[in-house]
Design a protein around this motif. Structure first.
Motif, mmCIF file in Angstrom:
data_model
loop_
_atom_site.group_PDB
_atom_site.id
_atom_site.type_symbol
_atom_site.label_atom_id
_atom_site.label_comp_id
_atom_site.label_asym_id
_atom_site.label_seq_id
_atom_site.Cartn_x
_atom_site.Cartn_y
_atom_site.Cartn_z
ATOM 1 N N PRO A 1 29.593 25.723 -7.506
ATOM 2 C CA PRO A 1 30.845 26.342 -7.939
ATOM 3 C C PRO A 1 30.655 27.494 -8.571
ATOM 4 O O PRO A 1 31.606 28.404 -8.685
ATOM 5 C CB PRO A 1 31.394 25.069 -8.766
ATOM 6 C CG PRO A 1 30.560 24.125 -8.446
ATOM 7 C CD PRO A 1 29.329 24.391 -7.879
ATOM 8 N N ALA A 2 29.530 27.666 -9.410
ATOM 9 C CA ALA A 2 29.475 28.844 -9.943
ATOM 10 C C ALA A 2 29.159 30.166 -9.355
ATOM 11 O O ALA A 2 29.768 31.275 -9.561
ATOM 12 C CB ALA A 2 28.105 28.603 -10.941
ATOM 13 N N LEU A 3 28.462 29.993 -8.281
ATOM 14 C CA LEU A 3 28.316 30.882 -6.958
ATOM 15 C C LEU A 3 29.687 31.265 -6.406
ATOM 16 O O LEU A 3 29.905 32.477 -6.061
ATOM 17 C CB LEU A 3 27.325 30.629 -6.253
ATOM 18 C CG LEU A 3 25.652 30.951 -7.047
ATOM 19 C CD1 LEU A 3 24.672 30.288 -5.940
ATOM 20 C CD2 LEU A 3 25.552 32.513 -7.157
ATOM 21 N N MET A 4 30.558 30.187 -6.386
ATOM 22 C CA MET A 4 31.837 30.450 -5.554
ATOM 23 C C MET A 4 32.846 31.202 -6.294
ATOM 24 O O MET A 4 33.508 32.279 -5.673
ATOM 25 C CB MET A 4 32.475 29.002 -5.297
ATOM 26 C CG MET A 4 31.995 28.333 -4.238
ATOM 27 S SD MET A 4 32.989 26.727 -3.847
ATOM 28 C CE MET A 4 32.409 26.643 -2.118
ATOM 29 N N VAL A 5 32.898 31.128 -7.453
ATOM 30 C CA VAL A 5 33.732 32.088 -8.454
ATOM 31 C C VAL A 5 33.277 33.604 -8.218
ATOM 32 O O VAL A 5 33.965 34.332 -8.661
ATOM 33 C CB VAL A 5 34.129 31.381 -9.732
ATOM 34 C CG1 VAL A 5 34.682 30.165 -9.511
ATOM 35 C CG2 VAL A 5 33.011 31.496 -10.626
ATOM 36 N N LEU A 6 31.992 33.799 -8.069
ATOM 37 C CA LEU A 6 31.393 34.965 -7.717
ATOM 38 C C LEU A 6 31.292 35.708 -6.355
ATOM 39 O O LEU A 6 30.880 36.758 -6.094
ATOM 40 C CB LEU A 6 30.160 34.916 -8.170
ATOM 41 C CG LEU A 6 30.018 34.888 -9.822
ATOM 42 C CD1 LEU A 6 28.397 34.467 -10.140
ATOM 43 C CD2 LEU A 6 30.404 36.021 -10.404
ATOM 44 N N ASP A 7 32.278 34.976 -5.437
ATOM 45 C CA ASP A 7 32.266 35.347 -4.085
ATOM 46 C C ASP A 7 30.860 35.736 -3.408
ATOM 47 O O ASP A 7 30.640 36.442 -2.864
ATOM 48 C CB ASP A 7 33.249 36.666 -3.900
ATOM 49 C CG ASP A 7 34.609 36.340 -4.273
ATOM 50 O OD1 ASP A 7 35.133 35.241 -4.198
ATOM 51 O OD2 ASP A 7 35.578 37.250 -4.483
ATOM 52 N N ALA A 8 29.897 34.742 -3.726
ATOM 53 C CA ALA A 8 28.568 34.994 -3.537
ATOM 54 C C ALA A 8 28.516 34.771 -1.870
ATOM 55 O O ALA A 8 29.157 34.042 -1.084
ATOM 56 C CB ALA A 8 27.725 33.995 -4.172
ATOM 57 N N THR A 9 27.549 35.708 -1.209
ATOM 58 C CA THR A 9 27.440 35.341 -0.028
ATOM 59 C C THR A 9 25.595 35.034 0.160
ATOM 60 O O THR A 9 24.883 35.525 -0.580
ATOM 61 C CB THR A 9 27.394 36.413 0.933
ATOM 62 O OG1 THR A 9 26.918 37.652 0.289
ATOM 63 C CG2 THR A 9 29.042 36.907 0.852
ATOM 64 N N VAL A 10 25.575 34.401 1.352
ATOM 65 C CA VAL A 10 24.039 33.975 1.547
ATOM 66 C C VAL A 10 23.254 34.606 2.571
ATOM 67 O O VAL A 10 23.932 34.975 3.815
ATOM 68 C CB VAL A 10 23.853 32.307 1.910
ATOM 69 C CG1 VAL A 10 22.587 31.995 1.961
ATOM 70 C CG2 VAL A 10 24.869 31.651 0.790
ATOM 71 N N GLU A 11 22.130 35.315 2.270
ATOM 72 C CA GLU A 11 21.370 36.310 3.292
ATOM 73 C C GLU A 11 20.437 35.261 4.205
ATOM 74 O O GLU A 11 19.764 34.602 3.333
ATOM 75 C CB GLU A 11 20.738 37.290 2.673
ATOM 76 C CG GLU A 11 20.054 38.259 3.576
ATOM 77 C CD GLU A 11 19.394 39.487 2.973
ATOM 78 O OE1 GLU A 11 19.795 40.502 2.461
ATOM 79 O OE2 GLU A 11 17.975 39.106 2.731
ATOM 80 N N VAL A 12 20.739 35.115 5.269
ATOM 81 C CA VAL A 12 19.994 34.307 6.137
ATOM 82 C C VAL A 12 19.052 35.091 7.002
ATOM 83 O O VAL A 12 19.901 35.970 7.684
ATOM 84 C CB VAL A 12 20.936 33.310 6.927
ATOM 85 C CG1 VAL A 12 19.946 32.396 7.814
ATOM 86 C CG2 VAL A 12 21.645 32.588 5.855
ATOM 87 N N ARG A 13 17.825 35.192 7.299
ATOM 88 C CA ARG A 13 16.891 35.592 8.044
ATOM 89 C C ARG A 13 16.184 35.035 8.979
ATOM 90 O O ARG A 13 15.896 33.716 8.582
ATOM 91 C CB ARG A 13 16.084 36.944 7.344
ATOM 92 C CG ARG A 13 16.810 38.135 6.613
ATOM 93 C CD ARG A 13 15.911 38.797 5.932
ATOM 94 N NE ARG A 13 14.895 39.528 6.935
ATOM 95 C CZ ARG A 13 14.050 40.220 6.677
ATOM 96 N NH1 ARG A 13 13.537 40.425 5.323
ATOM 97 N NH2 ARG A 13 13.089 40.943 7.701
ATOM 98 N N SER A 14 16.171 35.465 9.962
ATOM 99 C CA SER A 14 15.124 34.876 11.168
ATOM 100 C C SER A 14 14.274 36.007 11.605
ATOM 101 O O SER A 14 14.459 37.397 11.360
ATOM 102 C CB SER A 14 15.895 34.327 12.299
ATOM 103 O OG SER A 14 16.287 35.147 13.079
ATOM 104 N N ARG A 15 13.171 36.004 12.707
ATOM 105 C CA ARG A 15 12.729 36.962 13.198
ATOM 106 C C ARG A 15 13.198 37.982 13.970
ATOM 107 O O ARG A 15 13.236 39.136 13.833
ATOM 108 C CB ARG A 15 11.614 36.596 14.181
ATOM 109 C CG ARG A 15 10.024 36.963 14.233
ATOM 110 C CD ARG A 15 9.175 36.119 14.828
ATOM 111 N NE ARG A 15 9.504 35.369 15.946
ATOM 112 C CZ ARG A 15 8.493 34.777 16.633
ATOM 113 N NH1 ARG A 15 7.217 34.811 16.142
ATOM 114 N NH2 ARG A 15 8.774 34.006 17.645
ATOM 115 N N GLU A 16 14.520 37.546 14.623
ATOM 116 C CA GLU A 16 15.388 38.223 15.087
ATOM 117 C C GLU A 16 16.543 39.006 14.695
ATOM 118 O O GLU A 16 16.978 40.034 14.936
ATOM 119 C CB GLU A 16 15.813 37.664 16.413
ATOM 120 C CG GLU A 16 14.967 37.000 17.582
ATOM 121 C CD GLU A 16 14.071 35.912 16.993
ATOM 122 O OE1 GLU A 16 14.830 35.049 16.264
ATOM 123 O OE2 GLU A 16 12.778 35.697 17.649
#
Ligand SMILES: Cc1cc2nc3c(=O)[nH]c(=O)nc-3n(C[C@H](O)[C@H](O)[C@H](O)COP(=O)(O)OP(=O)(O)OC[C@H]3O[C@@H](n4cnc5c(N)ncnc54)[C@H](O)[C@@H]3O)c2cc1C
Length: 287
Positions: free
Chosen positions: A119-134
């Motif tokens: 919830p604390a990250l939601m009010v900051l409009d946070a996004t998640v960086e997801v990486r793979s090899r490609e």
């Protein structure tokens, strides 16, 4: 045979992830309890030596939290008042010992409905960086956490960072957690609010979210709209109505009944909204 790897670069970690089935280990505070009395059978990729995944930075675009940044580091970091909810949540994750090991990325990837960081990250409009090899993907929290213990992570991917855009790093925020006792407790319900005042003293932007009252924490859009335009020094609690919570689907469990959660959510949201409007600047908060 079970393998254990503790790479020192993200590239090496992504290479390993692309080459087999690994379970990622960060602080281990969800990982080990989830094993119960079963032995570890998966290959383990320990991300604790990845310096690039640790720490908090600021760019022109916003704030970047490395996925393996520990709660204790977030609680102690000097951040703008918009992050007060996140820092408060950080101080309420388990105990000092848990905050010393547990990470922001682990909290999101574990995808518990009671994860205090969400919830604390939601009010900051946070996004998640997801990486793979490609590839590298950036997902909003509601696209990343898909359900109870379910995320959008695909084989070969790991979370590398959590990003907060500059436009959401404005205003002040507050976090309110309801538990059966004060410390070392999983939330019955929790709420976060971020309030941004305009030059005329009315609310220009509001973000409010509730956790542990549905499979995934939710923003309360109707309430946010109702708050905009109200005087920041008025009683903002009056703007909170039971109907704002209609989309929630709390469950009965050992920590509380669905009916109790519904009632409690209204009260803690009122408190979070009032506190976000009244909070002192974060520099004045005790570290
Ligand atoms: C006693 C106790 C009290 C607790 N109290 C609270 C509380 O009050 N509030 C709360 O929210 N939580 C609480 N927790 C849960 C836990 O501490 C947090 O969720 C913590 O943030 C998890 O982080 P971690 O680094 O330990 O994750 P880990 O246990 O290492 O990992 C958790 C999950 O995420 C995956 N993962 C971790 N990092 C990544 C990554 N970078 N990319 C992809 N997958 C990854 C792992 O594979 C695993 O499935 C508590 C836990 C304990 C043991």
């Amino acid at each position: 045979m079970t393998r254990y790897a503790r790479p020192e670069t993200v590239e090496e970690a992504l290479h390993l992830l692309g080459d087999g089935v690994w379970r990622i280990l960060a602080g281990g505070t969800d990982f080990y309890p989830s094993l119960g009395d079963r032995p570890v059978r998966d290959h383990i990729l320990d991300v604790s030596a990845l310096a690039a995944l640790r720490g908090i930075g600021e760019t022109d675009a916003g704030f970047v939290f490395g996925a393996a940044t520990r709660w204790i580091d977030i609680a102690r970091h000097d951040l703008p008042p918009a992050f007060d909810a996140l820092r408060q949540a950080a101080r309420e994750v388990g105990s000092i010992q848990i905050q010393n090991a547990g990470t922001i990325g682990g909290n999101l990837c574990n995808a518990s409905p009671a994860a205090d960081g969400v919830p604390a990250l939601m009010v900051l409009d946070a996004t998640v960086e997801v990486r793979s090899r490609e590839s590298t993907r950036h997902l909003g929290l509601s696209d990343f956490i898909l359900g109870n213990r379910r995320t959008a992570l695909r084989p070969g991917e790991m979370v590398t960072a959590v990003n907060v855009p500059k436009r959401a790093a404005r205003g002040r925020s507050a976090f309110v957690k309801l538990g059966a006792r004060r410390y070392l407790v999983i939330s019955i319900a929790m709420a976060a609010a971020r309030i941004e005042a305009g030059p005329d003293g009315t609310i220009a932007n509001a973000a409010v979210s509730v956790g542990a009252c549905s499979a995934v924490a939710q923003r309360l859009g109707f309430l946010e709209d109702a708050l905009v335009g109200r005087p920041i020094d008025g009683d903002l609690g009056e703007a909170v109505h039971v109907s704002d919570f209609a989309a929630l689907s709390p469950i009965d469990d050992v920590r509380g009944s669905a009916a109790y959660r519904r009632e409690a959510a209204v009260e803690i949201v009122r408190r979070a909204v009032r506190a976000a409007a009244a909070r002192p600047a974060s520099g004045e908060l005790a570290a």
